[in-house]
Design an enzyme around this catalytic site. Sequence first.
Site, mmCIF file in Angstrom:
data_model
loop_
_atom_site.group_PDB
_atom_site.id
_atom_site.type_symbol
_atom_site.label_atom_id
_atom_site.label_comp_id
_atom_site.label_asym_id
_atom_site.label_seq_id
_atom_site.Cartn_x
_atom_site.Cartn_y
_atom_site.Cartn_z
ATOM 1 N N GLU A 394 0.852 -1.181 0.000
ATOM 2 C CA GLU A 394 0.000 0.000 0.000
ATOM 3 C C GLU A 394 0.890 1.233 0.000
ATOM 4 O O GLU A 394 1.931 1.274 0.670
ATOM 5 C CB GLU A 394 -0.972 -0.006 1.177
ATOM 6 C CG GLU A 394 -0.350 0.143 2.516
ATOM 7 C CD GLU A 394 -1.378 0.065 3.658
ATOM 8 O OE1 GLU A 394 -1.411 0.999 4.459
ATOM 9 O OE2 GLU A 394 -2.127 -0.931 3.721
ATOM 10 N N HIS A 479 -1.297 -6.405 11.524
ATOM 11 C CA HIS A 479 -2.270 -7.392 11.058
ATOM 12 C C HIS A 479 -2.072 -8.761 11.701
ATOM 13 O O HIS A 479 -1.791 -9.747 11.003
ATOM 14 C CB HIS A 479 -2.159 -7.554 9.536
ATOM 15 C CG HIS A 479 -2.421 -6.314 8.744
ATOM 16 N ND1 HIS A 479 -2.070 -6.175 7.416
ATOM 17 C CD2 HIS A 479 -3.021 -5.143 9.073
ATOM 18 C CE1 HIS A 479 -2.420 -4.991 6.972
ATOM 19 N NE2 HIS A 479 -2.998 -4.333 7.965
ATOM 20 N N ASN A 517 -5.077 -6.365 3.159
ATOM 21 C CA ASN A 517 -5.463 -5.946 4.506
ATOM 22 C C ASN A 517 -6.618 -6.818 4.993
ATOM 23 O O ASN A 517 -7.517 -7.151 4.223
ATOM 24 C CB ASN A 517 -5.872 -4.476 4.493
ATOM 25 C CG ASN A 517 -4.893 -3.626 3.707
ATOM 26 O OD1 ASN A 517 -4.694 -3.842 2.521
ATOM 27 N ND2 ASN A 517 -4.271 -2.687 4.358
HETATM 28 P P1 FAE Z 1 -10.021 -6.460 17.034
HETATM 29 O O1 FAE Z 1 -10.577 -5.484 16.087
HETATM 30 O O2 FAE Z 1 -8.594 -6.325 17.466
HETATM 31 O O3 FAE Z 1 -10.958 -6.426 18.336
HETATM 32 C C1 FAE Z 1 -10.657 -7.130 19.510
HETATM 33 C C2 FAE Z 1 -11.191 -6.353 20.699
HETATM 34 O O4 FAE Z 1 -11.140 -7.185 21.862
HETATM 35 C C3 FAE Z 1 -10.376 -5.107 21.040
HETATM 36 O O5 FAE Z 1 -11.241 -4.007 21.134
HETATM 37 C C4 FAE Z 1 -9.721 -5.446 22.381
HETATM 38 O O6 FAE Z 1 -9.531 -4.314 23.222
HETATM 39 C C5 FAE Z 1 -10.712 -6.430 22.984
HETATM 40 N N1 FAE Z 1 -10.120 -7.364 23.960
HETATM 41 C C6 FAE Z 1 -8.968 -8.038 23.848
HETATM 42 N N2 FAE Z 1 -8.753 -8.855 24.933
HETATM 43 C C7 FAE Z 1 -9.892 -8.687 25.717
HETATM 44 C C8 FAE Z 1 -10.285 -9.253 26.967
HETATM 45 N N3 FAE Z 1 -9.534 -10.175 27.603
HETATM 46 N N4 FAE Z 1 -11.449 -8.839 27.511
HETATM 47 C C9 FAE Z 1 -12.213 -7.909 26.874
HETATM 48 N N5 FAE Z 1 -11.866 -7.345 25.684
HETATM 49 C C10 FAE Z 1 -10.726 -7.740 25.116
HETATM 50 O O7 FAE Z 1 -10.183 -7.954 16.518
HETATM 51 N N6 FAE Z 1 -6.894 -3.831 8.564
HETATM 52 C C11 FAE Z 1 -7.435 -3.585 7.359
HETATM 53 O O8 FAE Z 1 -8.118 -4.446 6.799
HETATM 54 N N7 FAE Z 1 -7.242 -2.373 6.740
HETATM 55 C C12 FAE Z 1 -6.471 -1.391 7.293
HETATM 56 O O9 FAE Z 1 -6.331 -0.305 6.717
HETATM 57 C C13 FAE Z 1 -5.849 -1.658 8.547
HETATM 58 N N8 FAE Z 1 -5.035 -0.741 9.114
HETATM 59 C C14 FAE Z 1 -4.553 -0.974 10.376
HETATM 60 C C15 FAE Z 1 -3.809 0.026 11.015
HETATM 61 C C16 FAE Z 1 -3.405 -0.149 12.332
HETATM 62 C C17 FAE Z 1 -2.586 0.919 13.000
HETATM 63 C C18 FAE Z 1 -3.752 -1.330 13.038
HETATM 64 C C19 FAE Z 1 -3.354 -1.526 14.475
HETATM 65 C C20 FAE Z 1 -4.485 -2.320 12.410
HETATM 66 C C21 FAE Z 1 -4.888 -2.161 11.086
HETATM 67 N N9 FAE Z 1 -5.639 -3.126 10.433
HETATM 68 C C22 FAE Z 1 -6.138 -2.890 9.186
HETATM 69 C C23 FAE Z 1 -5.932 -4.423 11.064
HETATM 70 C C24 FAE Z 1 -7.375 -4.540 11.583
HETATM 71 O O10 FAE Z 1 -7.698 -3.421 12.363
HETATM 72 C C25 FAE Z 1 -7.498 -5.847 12.389
HETATM 73 O O11 FAE Z 1 -7.195 -6.921 11.530
HETATM 74 C C26 FAE Z 1 -8.885 -6.045 12.968
HETATM 75 O O12 FAE Z 1 -9.224 -5.000 13.830
HETATM 76 C C27 FAE Z 1 -8.986 -7.368 13.711
HETATM 77 O O13 FAE Z 1 -10.347 -7.601 14.014
HETATM 78 P P2 FAE Z 1 -10.777 -8.587 15.160
HETATM 79 O O14 FAE Z 1 -12.245 -8.637 15.209
HETATM 80 O O15 FAE Z 1 -10.025 -9.872 15.001
#
Ligand code: FAE
Length: 538
Positions: A394, A479, A517
């Site tokens: 990207e 990721h 992504n």
């Molecule tokens: P996620 O969104 O991480 O949600 C998990 C949640 O569970 C979080 O809110 C945690 O705080 C919570 N949690 C964890 N442990 C506990 C616990 N013990 N008790 C209660 N709550 C808890 O998971 N992906 C893209 O496709 N496009 C992008 O442009 C992109 N840019 C990114 C930029 C950055 C800076 C970052 C950090 C990530 C990026 N990603 C991007 C990755 C994407 O945000 C990530 O793959 C998803 O958010 C993962 O989704 P999940 O539902 O697996």
Amino acid sequence: MRSTGKTSTPDLSRRGFLIGTGSLLGAAALARPAAAAAGPIADGAHVPALVIGTGYGGSVAALRLAQAGVNVHMIEMGMAWDTPGSDGKIFCNTLQPDNRSYWLRTRTKAPLNYFLGFPIDRDIPRYTGVLDAEEFSGITVYQGRGVGGGSLVNGGMAVTPKRENFAAILPSVNPAEMYDTYYPRANAGLGVGTVDPAWFDSTDCYQYARVGRKHAQRSGFPFTFVPDVYDWDYMEQEAAGTVTKSALAGEILYGNNYGKKSLQKTYLARAAATGRVTVSPLHRVTSVNPASGGAYTVTIEQLNTSGDATATKTVTADRVFFAAGSVGTSKLLVKLKATGALPNLNGEIGKGWGDNGNVMCGRANHLWDPTGALQSSIPCCGIDNWAAGGAFAEIAPLPTGIETFASFYLSITKNPNRAQFTWNAATGKVDLNWQTAWKQPGIDMAKTIFDKINAKEGTIYRTDLFGVYKIWGDHLTYHPLGGAVLNRATDNYGRLTAYPGLYVIDGALIPGNTSVNPFVTITALAERNIEKIIATDL
Ligand code: FAE
């Protein structure tokens, strides 16, 4: 849960989204996302469905369960992010990180941590901020913390993988059902849209991307526009100076105050509108144990904004959905298996973790090829060399506010290395055995693009962005994927079969790489799995 926003389903077109959700961005400007209204769970409560985490997997599960008539409680360790600070903004700016920026750190840990060879990290007050830079021995894993999970901090790049790559991403899933049903459903639910190419070609804020396109094309690489959940009409208004700037003010890593359609404005707003979903922010699940009658006892710590546990609650849930993200879910399951809470989880728990091949680099352009002082923080295009070289890059912004003459890239590569989470009884923590040297295949794949561009353009790599004379950002991933892989640690729909009523429904299911992504794939897989679970288990 109360709803304060409109909740109609966004469709695929950006204009359609605006029509369908007319007041959403106005509501966002008033900074009260509907999804964040919440009452914390009571000690001793009994809930039909408990969802751990409020990211993509958790939000899909909560919405669909609620629509099927099931009351859902979501437990989220991060904050609600629904209340402006003294500056009138919910989130702080990337260039001026304050206590809101990092999860429980006293110093920032910026992914791009050097500029002109000097470190740029600074001291901040310790607080339950929105971005977690979680350190394992060989890698720092960046994750969002708060209601909305990663959607709060990510770039919003919403990419459906090419169909020919899908068999390598999720080998046990039928591509036809994903591409005919669940990817379209996920894209609609997330409000995905694409930049207007004519505007892209004329706006100052994408000069950096046009330079990236020119260089890619001159070296013969396929260039592609990348869809995003940012509201493109809002960004055009930012450029015209008619609305408060967000992408054009450099907001991204520590949250976006206006134009980005985070989950708070899409899935979680719709979940809230059902009236069946409640959320407990600043609550962290620490244990899940079988209880009588096939239910589960869930132990939860309530946190204050210093990260201290102020109360411990024990609740009963008939079903528990692990949606704490690849790292969060893996850490919980590995610990629960090793410490005897869920001993019958199978031997695949903790395995198959990958970094989606993330590596970063910058290139130094000639002085006659400026990339622009004004850069939209939302990337909108990429270089697709996946088939030939194993890399999708990207074209990323460097929104410093000054001319840098730099092109910056986040590459997703076909790095085959996979790591494992294990329980460390001595420290009482979960370790990840990833080694920094394991990034080398990813670097080699990214070089298939940038060595060629540098040779063609007569340019060199930047050596001042990740340290002193250091070219590659090989210390991190945005990721994280895997750790409870579909059809291995779970059945083919995320069920932890040794424990009926326990499910994994987040990025932990995906075995380490999505070729692009990841969040559209995480969302689409969650849509597929929850539909099956609702049809057969409830
Ligand atoms: P996620 O969104 O991480 O949600 C998990 C949640 O569970 C979080 O809110 C945690 O705080 C919570 N949690 C964890 N442990 C506990 C616990 N013990 N008790 C209660 N709550 C808890 O998971 N992906 C893209 O496709 N496009 C992008 O442009 C992109 N840019 C990114 C930029 C950055 C800076 C970052 C950090 C990530 C990026 N990603 C991007 C990755 C994407 O945000 C990530 O793959 C998803 O958010 C993962 O989704 P999940 O539902 O697996």
